[in-house]
Motif scaffolding. Structure first.
Motif, mmCIF file in Angstrom:
data_model
loop_
_atom_site.group_PDB
_atom_site.id
_atom_site.type_symbol
_atom_site.label_atom_id
_atom_site.label_comp_id
_atom_site.label_asym_id
_atom_site.label_seq_id
_atom_site.Cartn_x
_atom_site.Cartn_y
_atom_site.Cartn_z
ATOM 1 N N GLU A 124 102.089 15.279 12.342
ATOM 2 C CA GLU A 124 100.604 15.583 11.458
ATOM 3 C C GLU A 124 100.903 15.765 9.836
ATOM 4 O O GLU A 124 101.378 17.046 9.943
ATOM 5 N N LEU A 125 100.274 15.531 9.732
ATOM 6 C CA LEU A 125 99.932 16.121 7.463
ATOM 7 C C LEU A 125 98.437 16.293 8.072
ATOM 8 O O LEU A 125 97.494 15.459 8.209
ATOM 9 N N LYS A 126 98.724 16.816 6.918
ATOM 10 C CA LYS A 126 97.510 18.079 5.529
ATOM 11 C C LYS A 126 96.778 16.896 5.166
ATOM 12 O O LYS A 126 97.643 15.844 4.619
ATOM 13 N N PRO A 127 95.655 16.903 4.902
ATOM 14 C CA PRO A 127 95.233 16.103 3.929
ATOM 15 C C PRO A 127 95.909 16.421 2.826
ATOM 16 O O PRO A 127 96.142 17.488 2.174
ATOM 17 N N GLU A 141 115.206 14.700 11.430
ATOM 18 C CA GLU A 141 114.909 16.315 10.568
ATOM 19 C C GLU A 141 114.571 16.108 9.565
ATOM 20 O O GLU A 141 114.121 16.913 9.012
ATOM 21 N N ALA A 142 115.669 15.215 8.388
ATOM 22 C CA ALA A 142 114.788 15.046 6.849
ATOM 23 C C ALA A 142 113.117 14.520 7.210
ATOM 24 O O ALA A 142 112.302 15.442 6.137
ATOM 25 N N GLU A 143 112.915 14.081 7.654
ATOM 26 C CA GLU A 143 111.247 12.661 7.966
ATOM 27 C C GLU A 143 110.517 14.222 8.085
ATOM 28 O O GLU A 143 109.621 15.019 7.875
ATOM 29 N N GLU A 144 110.849 15.569 8.969
ATOM 30 C CA GLU A 144 110.133 16.560 9.721
ATOM 31 C C GLU A 144 110.239 18.026 8.620
ATOM 32 O O GLU A 144 109.592 18.023 8.278
ATOM 33 N N LYS A 145 110.996 17.608 7.954
ATOM 34 C CA LYS A 145 111.331 18.876 7.211
ATOM 35 C C LYS A 145 110.556 18.383 5.755
ATOM 36 O O LYS A 145 109.632 18.929 5.027
ATOM 37 N N ALA A 146 110.407 17.424 5.717
ATOM 38 C CA ALA A 146 109.171 15.879 4.572
ATOM 39 C C ALA A 146 107.978 16.662 4.497
ATOM 40 O O ALA A 146 106.872 17.376 3.429
ATOM 41 N N VAL A 147 107.019 16.682 6.184
ATOM 42 C CA VAL A 147 106.417 17.051 6.639
ATOM 43 C C VAL A 147 105.715 18.311 6.250
ATOM 44 O O VAL A 147 104.811 19.185 5.675
ATOM 45 N N GLU A 148 106.861 19.177 6.852
ATOM 46 C CA GLU A 148 107.399 20.693 6.322
ATOM 47 C C GLU A 148 106.185 20.971 4.756
ATOM 48 O O GLU A 148 105.628 22.070 4.962
ATOM 49 N N LEU A 149 107.304 20.332 4.114
ATOM 50 C CA LEU A 149 107.020 20.620 2.664
ATOM 51 C C LEU A 149 105.238 20.131 2.169
ATOM 52 O O LEU A 149 104.931 21.123 1.766
ATOM 53 N N TRP A 150 105.343 19.121 2.542
ATOM 54 C CA TRP A 150 103.549 18.858 2.752
ATOM 55 C C TRP A 150 102.458 19.620 2.935
ATOM 56 O O TRP A 150 101.886 20.084 2.302
ATOM 57 N N ASN A 151 102.656 19.818 4.331
ATOM 58 C CA ASN A 151 101.573 20.445 5.356
ATOM 59 C C ASN A 151 101.823 22.267 4.764
ATOM 60 O O ASN A 151 100.703 22.904 4.533
ATOM 61 N N ARG A 152 102.926 23.339 4.244
ATOM 62 C CA ARG A 152 103.167 23.869 3.552
ATOM 63 C C ARG A 152 102.429 24.718 2.512
ATOM 64 O O ARG A 152 102.943 25.814 1.625
ATOM 65 N N ARG A 153 102.258 23.255 1.497
ATOM 66 C CA ARG A 153 102.003 23.381 -0.085
ATOM 67 C C ARG A 153 101.001 24.048 -0.654
ATOM 68 O O ARG A 153 100.658 24.878 0.742
#
Length: 77
Positions: free
Chosen positions: A8-11, A64-76
């Motif tokens: 799930e990616l935030k806009p 795991e790497a993909e999840e981390k990239a998504v986490e960085l995007w979603n919590r910016r």
């Protein structure tokens, strides 16, 4: 392994457009060529920080790497 649709990616925080998970085949990090994952806005090209795939199991498609990239995007901020 999770598919891109499962993340799930935030806009985009800048333009509100959709974002997508991307993987780069080549990036130069710490004086060596590697693969990275990151999230990029489909409209304005804003992106998250890059996550080195080799840091997560030495494979080109590490969830795991993909999840981390998504986490960085979603919590910016």
């Amino acid at each position: 392994m999770r598919t891109e649709k499962e993340f799930e990616l935030k806009p985009c925080p800048f333009c509100g457009s959709k974002a997508r998970l991307e993987r780069s085949h080549r990036a130069f990090i710490n004086a060596k060529t590697t693969r990275v994952a990151f999230v990029r806005c489909t409209q304005c090209n804003a992106r998250s920080g890059r996550v080195n795939l080799q840091d997560f199991g030495h494979t080109s498609h590490s969830s795991e790497a993909e999840e981390k990239a998504v986490e960085l995007w979603n919590r910016r901020v």
